[in-house]
Design an enzyme around this catalytic site. Sequence first.
Site, PDB file in Angstrom:
ATOM      1  N   PHE A   1      76.598  39.607  39.470  1.00  0.00           N
ATOM      2  CA  PHE A   1      77.899  39.234  39.303  1.00  0.00           C
ATOM      3  C   PHE A   1      78.729  39.379  40.740  1.00  0.00           C
ATOM      4  CE2 PHE A   1      78.781  43.696  38.794  1.00  0.00           C
ATOM      5  CZ  PHE A   1      80.029  43.935  39.347  1.00  0.00           C
ATOM      6  N   LYS A   2      78.171  40.113  41.507  1.00  0.00           N
ATOM      7  CA  LYS A   2      78.950  40.257  42.684  1.00  0.00           C
ATOM      8  C   LYS A   2      79.291  39.157  43.149  1.00  0.00           C
ATOM      9  CE  LYS A   2      78.771  45.028  43.161  1.00  0.00           C
ATOM     10  NZ  LYS A   2      77.796  45.417  41.674  1.00  0.00           N
ATOM     11  N   ASP A   3      78.677  37.837  43.266  1.00  0.00           N
ATOM     12  CA  ASP A   3      78.514  36.629  43.801  1.00  0.00           C
ATOM     13  C   ASP A   3      80.050  35.864  43.241  1.00  0.00           C
ATOM     14  OD1 ASP A   3      76.003  36.658  45.370  1.00  0.00           O
ATOM     15  OD2 ASP A   3      75.049  36.052  43.496  1.00  0.00           O
TER      16      ASP A   3
END
Length: 462
Positions: free
Chosen positions: A111-113
């Site tokens: 999810f960091k993207d």
Amino acid sequence: MRYISTRGQAPALSFEQAMLTGLARDGGLYVPEAVPTLTPDEISALAGLSYEDAAFRIMWPFVGDSFSEVEFRAAIAAAYDGFGHAARAPLVQLAENHFLLELFHGPTLAFKDFAMQLIGQLFQTTLARSGDRITIVGATSGDTGSAAIEAFRGLSNVDVYILYPHGRVSEVQRRQMTTPIEDNVHALALDGDFDDCQAMLKAMFNDFDFRDEVALAGVNSINWARVLAQVVYYFTSAVSLGAPHRPVSFTVPTGNFGDIFAGHIAREMGLPIQQLVIATNQNDILHRTLETGSYSKSGVTPSISPSMDIQVSSNFERLLFDLYDRDGAAVARQMDDLANTGSFKISQGALQRLRDGFASGRASEDETLATISAIRATTGEVLCPHSAVGVKVAADHLDATPMITLATAHPAKFPDAVENATKDRPPLPNRMADLYDRSERLTQVPNDLAAVENLIRGRRQT
Ligand SMILES: *Cc1c(COP(=O)(O)O)cnc(C)c1O
């Protein structure tokens, strides 16, 4: 929109300045001076929009005059263009009243993207305007580093250094950091754990001479722009299940409290969220804090969900600021206690507000593995271990309100744990199938501030 520090002693900044700065000079974190709200009609109107259009409407009130509308729309479009799913953050159903928000279709499968890709675009826009050259240093338990490197590789005005705990990240995570060939990318394997990496990062930001000399910028989850980007998918998923007319609940696998703090902001903005559930692995400082009212560090125990192997949960300071009615001096006192004694006690009033706003739970290693296996058997969905921690804790909090659990990484990022649970090794998506064949480049560094600062200074001069 202006941004103020949670410790009340640093100058207020614009969105752009807060994004470039990361940590405030008083040691605090930047938060918006006031959280803008969306009316129920404005929330309803998000239904049926593309992810990008919804993202623009949700984030725009926070941006102020730092970017033009055209620039900001273009950054959003470029940020999510490389995702492997047209919906960007698709929602799938796990059980009668339980949904999974798949946040792992970005270029590094976590999810960091969502935040990092956007920050990469925004940094590029602002640096192209000013001509400045900056040094980004990040600390990672695995996924932030790969997402940052992916977002900043090859950019002309940026050098990116990532500190990760040597031997404590998965092979896929490490290879995503060590295989990019661009020479503005520097993977640093630190002799220590994630908290050591994070402490060193903070120490660099507090070394003002160094900070100014190398034009240090931070992209860790303390960066406000990252929190903001994560607010978007709370809205898009809730709206697709009937918000604002029907409230929803969220369970969030939590480490540094960034992702779930974005849920807190979504709620402050007017999204009707009933329960916001903190899910932790055996490194359960946040769960214990809710139970006991005391935020108390113990050692980090490595787990099969390594991106949550954290004891100092940086973004929790932002919530504390709200729990203490935005009294920066009170937050600074608690943070001093933490630095001096390894713990602090939350006041009775603040604790009550914390418990009113949040629930929490913990999943053991065995429960995590059992959840991966059970969910595959009952739905066919293969969970990564972090997402499985969330699903397990969510299952303990189900009621009549739809529950959305955030799936924070792709199972192929943590193939050993998934294979252990299911007997099948999850394959990497085709677009990165050659990851294991690429050659690696990294530098091992001691847990010593001066040594790492000198390395960065040295590489800047060459
Ligand atoms: C970073 C990360 C988390 C924890 O998110 P926080 O914002 O630090 O709470 C959970 N799962 C995965 C896969 C991550 O990469």
